[in-house]
Design a protein around this motif. Structure first.
Motif, mmCIF file in Angstrom:
data_model
loop_
_atom_site.group_PDB
_atom_site.id
_atom_site.type_symbol
_atom_site.label_atom_id
_atom_site.label_comp_id
_atom_site.label_asym_id
_atom_site.label_seq_id
_atom_site.Cartn_x
_atom_site.Cartn_y
_atom_site.Cartn_z
ATOM 1 N N MET A 1 13.241 0.616 63.788
ATOM 2 C CA MET A 1 13.174 0.179 62.414
ATOM 3 C C MET A 1 12.539 -1.213 62.364
ATOM 4 S SD MET A 1 16.021 -0.540 59.445
ATOM 5 C CE MET A 1 17.060 0.812 59.756
ATOM 6 N N MET A 2 11.731 -1.455 61.333
ATOM 7 C CA MET A 2 11.014 -2.715 61.206
ATOM 8 C C MET A 2 11.957 -3.911 61.109
ATOM 9 S SD MET A 2 8.262 -3.919 58.367
ATOM 10 C CE MET A 2 9.327 -4.744 57.215
ATOM 11 N N PHE A 3 13.080 -3.764 60.389
ATOM 12 C CA PHE A 3 13.986 -4.891 60.210
ATOM 13 C C PHE A 3 14.606 -5.320 61.534
ATOM 14 C CE2 PHE A 3 14.365 -2.776 55.930
ATOM 15 C CZ PHE A 3 13.452 -3.623 55.334
ATOM 16 N N THR A 4 14.865 -4.368 62.409
ATOM 17 C CA THR A 4 15.402 -4.693 63.728
ATOM 18 C C THR A 4 14.397 -5.532 64.500
ATOM 19 O OG1 THR A 4 16.684 -2.656 63.752
ATOM 20 C CG2 THR A 4 16.295 -3.705 65.874
ATOM 21 N N ARG A 5 13.149 -5.164 64.404
ATOM 22 C CA ARG A 5 12.096 -5.925 65.092
ATOM 23 C C ARG A 5 11.985 -7.343 64.530
ATOM 24 N NH1 ARG A 5 7.722 -5.977 68.295
ATOM 25 N NH2 ARG A 5 5.695 -6.470 67.407
ATOM 26 N N VAL A 6 12.063 -7.475 63.215
ATOM 27 C CA VAL A 6 12.014 -8.805 62.591
ATOM 28 C C VAL A 6 13.167 -9.660 63.104
ATOM 29 C CG1 VAL A 6 12.278 -10.060 60.403
ATOM 30 C CG2 VAL A 6 10.783 -8.045 60.530
ATOM 31 N N LYS A 7 14.357 -9.099 63.120
ATOM 32 C CA LYS A 7 15.523 -9.843 63.613
ATOM 33 C C LYS A 7 15.367 -10.223 65.084
ATOM 34 C CE LYS A 7 19.328 -8.434 60.686
ATOM 35 N NZ LYS A 7 20.668 -7.855 60.711
ATOM 36 N N ASP A 8 14.825 -9.319 65.896
ATOM 37 C CA ASP A 8 14.606 -9.616 67.310
ATOM 38 C C ASP A 8 13.666 -10.812 67.481
ATOM 39 O OD1 ASP A 8 16.246 -7.514 68.062
ATOM 40 O OD2 ASP A 8 14.580 -6.139 68.486
ATOM 41 N N ILE A 9 12.597 -10.833 66.700
ATOM 42 C CA ILE A 9 11.625 -11.934 66.787
ATOM 43 C C ILE A 9 12.265 -13.253 66.359
ATOM 44 C CG2 ILE A 9 9.500 -12.854 65.774
ATOM 45 C CD1 ILE A 9 8.534 -9.868 65.686
ATOM 46 N N VAL A 10 12.986 -13.233 65.245
ATOM 47 C CA VAL A 10 13.640 -14.454 64.755
ATOM 48 C C VAL A 10 14.695 -14.932 65.757
ATOM 49 C CG1 VAL A 10 15.105 -15.423 62.935
ATOM 50 C CG2 VAL A 10 13.163 -13.955 62.339
ATOM 51 N N ALA A 11 15.502 -14.012 66.278
ATOM 52 C CA ALA A 11 16.543 -14.380 67.249
ATOM 53 C C ALA A 11 15.922 -15.004 68.497
ATOM 54 C CB ALA A 11 17.373 -13.156 67.619
ATOM 55 N N ARG A 12 14.824 -14.445 68.957
ATOM 56 C CA ARG A 12 14.150 -14.984 70.149
ATOM 57 C C ARG A 12 13.681 -16.417 69.895
ATOM 58 N NH1 ARG A 12 11.286 -10.745 71.395
ATOM 59 N NH2 ARG A 12 9.558 -11.234 70.007
ATOM 60 N N HIS A 13 13.118 -16.677 68.723
ATOM 61 C CA HIS A 13 12.674 -18.034 68.380
ATOM 62 C C HIS A 13 13.853 -18.999 68.270
ATOM 63 C CE1 HIS A 13 8.374 -17.504 67.936
ATOM 64 N NE2 HIS A 13 8.622 -16.343 67.354
ATOM 65 N N LEU A 14 14.955 -18.542 67.677
ATOM 66 C CA LEU A 14 16.139 -19.406 67.566
ATOM 67 C C LEU A 14 16.683 -19.752 68.949
ATOM 68 C CD1 LEU A 14 17.938 -17.673 64.561
ATOM 69 C CD2 LEU A 14 16.852 -19.935 64.558
ATOM 70 N N ARG A 15 16.713 -18.783 69.854
ATOM 71 C CA ARG A 15 17.205 -19.041 71.220
ATOM 72 C C ARG A 15 16.297 -20.012 71.959
ATOM 73 N NH1 ARG A 15 17.989 -13.234 71.126
ATOM 74 N NH2 ARG A 15 20.168 -12.838 70.663
ATOM 75 N N ARG A 16 14.992 -19.918 71.723
ATOM 76 C CA ARG A 16 14.056 -20.858 72.350
ATOM 77 C C ARG A 16 14.266 -22.274 71.832
ATOM 78 N NH1 ARG A 16 8.536 -18.111 71.580
ATOM 79 N NH2 ARG A 16 9.175 -16.120 72.350
ATOM 80 N N MET A 17 14.558 -22.399 70.523
ATOM 81 C CA MET A 17 14.768 -23.724 69.941
ATOM 82 C C MET A 17 16.046 -24.369 70.457
ATOM 83 S SD MET A 17 13.355 -23.525 66.015
ATOM 84 C CE MET A 17 14.667 -22.485 65.432
ATOM 85 N N ASP A 18 17.079 -23.557 70.721
ATOM 86 C CA ASP A 18 18.350 -24.096 71.221
ATOM 87 C C ASP A 18 18.981 -23.078 72.166
ATOM 88 O OD1 ASP A 18 20.796 -25.216 71.758
ATOM 89 O OD2 ASP A 18 21.258 -25.669 69.668
ATOM 90 N N PRO A 19 18.680 -23.201 73.466
ATOM 91 C CA PRO A 19 19.224 -22.244 74.439
ATOM 92 C C PRO A 19 20.750 -22.236 74.516
ATOM 93 C CG PRO A 19 17.420 -23.501 75.399
ATOM 94 C CD PRO A 19 17.751 -24.131 74.075
#
Length: 81
Positions: free
Chosen positions: A1-19
């Motif tokens: 589902m597209m929304f799952t992919r959007v959340k995955d991308i956002v979550a990955r960026h958030l983790r990069r900003m603050d591990p």
């Protein structure tokens, strides 16, 4: 589902900003009262968790009507892209 992919991308960026942050994705998307994700910092118990709401609009006026600021001013509206 597209929304799952959007959340995955956002979550990955958030983790990069603050591990040190833990990103939990909820089962909801674009819901007014339930966050799409929750950020927590296990190593910093005094840091409050943050709710992340993903929206399909970048119209500042529409966002401010749907999400009035809470007392304390900790909420932020951030435009991605």
């Amino acid at each position: 589902m597209m929304f799952t992919r959007v959340k995955d991308i956002v979550a990955r960026h958030l983790r990069r900003m603050d591990p040190g942050a833990t990103v939990t994705k909820t089962e909801f998307f674009n819901h007014t009262h339930v966050p799409d994700m929750v950020l927590e910092w296990p190593g910093r118990p005094r840091t409050p968790r943050r709710f992340i709401y993903l929206r399909t609009t970048s119209d500042q006026r529409e966002l401010e009507v749907r999400f009035p600021r809470r007392a304390g001013g900790a909420d932020q509206l951030v435009r991605a892209g």
